[in-house]
Design a protein around this motif. Structure first.
Motif, mmCIF file in Angstrom:
data_model
loop_
_atom_site.group_PDB
_atom_site.id
_atom_site.type_symbol
_atom_site.label_atom_id
_atom_site.label_comp_id
_atom_site.label_asym_id
_atom_site.label_seq_id
_atom_site.Cartn_x
_atom_site.Cartn_y
_atom_site.Cartn_z
ATOM 1 N N GLN A 139 25.437 33.299 -2.722
ATOM 2 C CA GLN A 139 24.891 32.446 -1.688
ATOM 3 C C GLN A 139 23.458 33.728 -1.141
ATOM 4 N N VAL A 140 22.676 33.414 -1.252
ATOM 5 C CA VAL A 140 21.396 34.049 -0.469
ATOM 6 C C VAL A 140 21.163 33.628 1.012
ATOM 7 N N ALA A 141 20.931 32.627 0.913
ATOM 8 C CA ALA A 141 20.224 31.819 2.201
ATOM 9 C C ALA A 141 21.058 30.461 2.411
ATOM 10 N N PHE A 142 20.957 30.428 3.783
ATOM 11 C CA PHE A 142 21.238 29.065 4.131
ATOM 12 C C PHE A 142 20.459 28.456 5.796
ATOM 13 N N MET A 143 20.494 27.224 5.594
ATOM 14 C CA MET A 143 19.286 26.707 6.555
ATOM 15 C C MET A 143 19.807 24.840 7.429
ATOM 16 N N THR A 144 20.682 25.147 8.303
ATOM 17 C CA THR A 144 20.593 24.147 8.544
ATOM 18 C C THR A 144 18.816 22.218 8.629
ATOM 19 N N THR A 145 19.358 21.296 8.986
ATOM 20 C CA THR A 145 18.001 21.011 8.848
ATOM 21 C C THR A 145 17.463 20.812 10.432
ATOM 22 N N ASP A 146 18.490 21.605 11.337
ATOM 23 C CA ASP A 146 17.910 22.087 13.017
ATOM 24 C C ASP A 146 17.364 22.692 12.734
ATOM 25 N N GLY A 147 17.190 23.743 11.832
ATOM 26 C CA GLY A 147 16.683 24.929 11.924
ATOM 27 C C GLY A 147 16.976 26.154 12.419
ATOM 28 N N SER A 148 18.422 26.505 12.172
ATOM 29 C CA SER A 148 19.146 27.843 11.527
ATOM 30 C C SER A 148 19.815 28.547 10.399
ATOM 31 N N THR A 149 19.764 29.241 10.579
ATOM 32 C CA THR A 149 19.279 30.118 9.315
ATOM 33 C C THR A 149 20.710 31.207 9.606
ATOM 34 N N GLN A 150 20.806 31.742 7.586
ATOM 35 C CA GLN A 150 21.375 32.468 8.156
ATOM 36 C C GLN A 150 21.060 33.107 6.271
ATOM 37 N N TYR A 151 21.110 34.491 6.111
ATOM 38 C CA TYR A 151 20.732 35.391 4.865
ATOM 39 C C TYR A 151 22.240 36.370 4.773
ATOM 40 N N ALA A 152 22.428 36.810 3.541
ATOM 41 C CA ALA A 152 22.886 37.658 3.270
ATOM 42 C C ALA A 152 22.507 39.093 3.257
ATOM 43 N N ASP A 153 22.931 39.830 3.577
ATOM 44 C CA ASP A 153 22.590 41.505 4.207
ATOM 45 C C ASP A 153 21.214 41.450 3.131
ATOM 46 N N ALA A 154 21.702 41.824 1.751
ATOM 47 C CA ALA A 154 21.487 41.971 0.785
ATOM 48 C C ALA A 154 19.581 41.303 1.142
ATOM 49 N N VAL A 155 19.356 40.371 1.201
ATOM 50 C CA VAL A 155 18.108 39.359 1.554
ATOM 51 C C VAL A 155 16.948 39.769 2.722
ATOM 52 N N LYS A 156 18.282 39.828 4.192
ATOM 53 C CA LYS A 156 17.834 39.741 5.029
ATOM 54 C C LYS A 156 17.138 40.559 5.528
ATOM 55 N N GLY A 157 15.576 39.572 6.104
ATOM 56 C CA GLY A 157 14.300 40.851 5.803
ATOM 57 C C GLY A 157 13.308 40.402 5.743
ATOM 58 N N ARG A 158 13.960 39.919 3.671
ATOM 59 C CA ARG A 158 12.662 40.126 2.844
ATOM 60 C C ARG A 158 12.450 38.318 2.635
ATOM 61 N N PHE A 159 13.738 37.644 2.382
ATOM 62 C CA PHE A 159 13.348 36.167 1.926
ATOM 63 C C PHE A 159 13.920 35.460 3.588
#
Length: 117
Positions: A50-70
């Motif tokens: 998994q590289v990215a996740f978001m909730t419908t209320d706008g919270s997001t999380q990213y894998a370290d490998a893609v953070k800042g780029r995706f």
């Protein structure tokens, strides 16, 4: 059951950008349960991650490998989610898949991303 269709992949040089899209379709009662989205990828010979996740209320999380780029973004009313990928690297080469959260559904066919050095 919710069906997922990904698009937007392609061949790009390192440092370039791509925007992936995913759309969900299915029974209204299933679509209404979507509370978030994930983007994952699977490189040749590797496990899906998994590289990215978001909730419908706008919270997001990213894998370290893609953070800042995706950047993941969703369109709740349209039941779609995008993944903006900037400053792509050869190690981003993979088949990219979306899925819904929390229930999950069968994986779609994915969209191939190839980043050349």
């Amino acid at each position: 059951q919710v069906r997922l269709v990904e698009s937007g992949g392609g061949l790009v040089q390192a440092g370039g950008s791509l925007r992936l899209s995913c759309s969900a379709s299915g029974p209204d009662e299933s679509l209404l349960t979507i509370a978030g989205w994930t983007w994952s990828r699977q490189a040749p010979g590797a496990r899906r991650e998994q590289v990215a996740f978001m909730t419908t209320d706008g919270s997001t999380q990213y894998a370290d490998a893609v953070k800042g780029r995706f950047t993941i973004s969703g369109h709740r009313a349209k039941n779609t989610v995008d993944l903006q990928m900037d400053n792509l690297k050869p190690e981003d080469t993979a088949v990219y898949y979306c899925n819904i959260w929390p229930s999950g559904t069968s994986w779609g066919q994915g969209t191939q991303v190839i980043v050349s050095s």
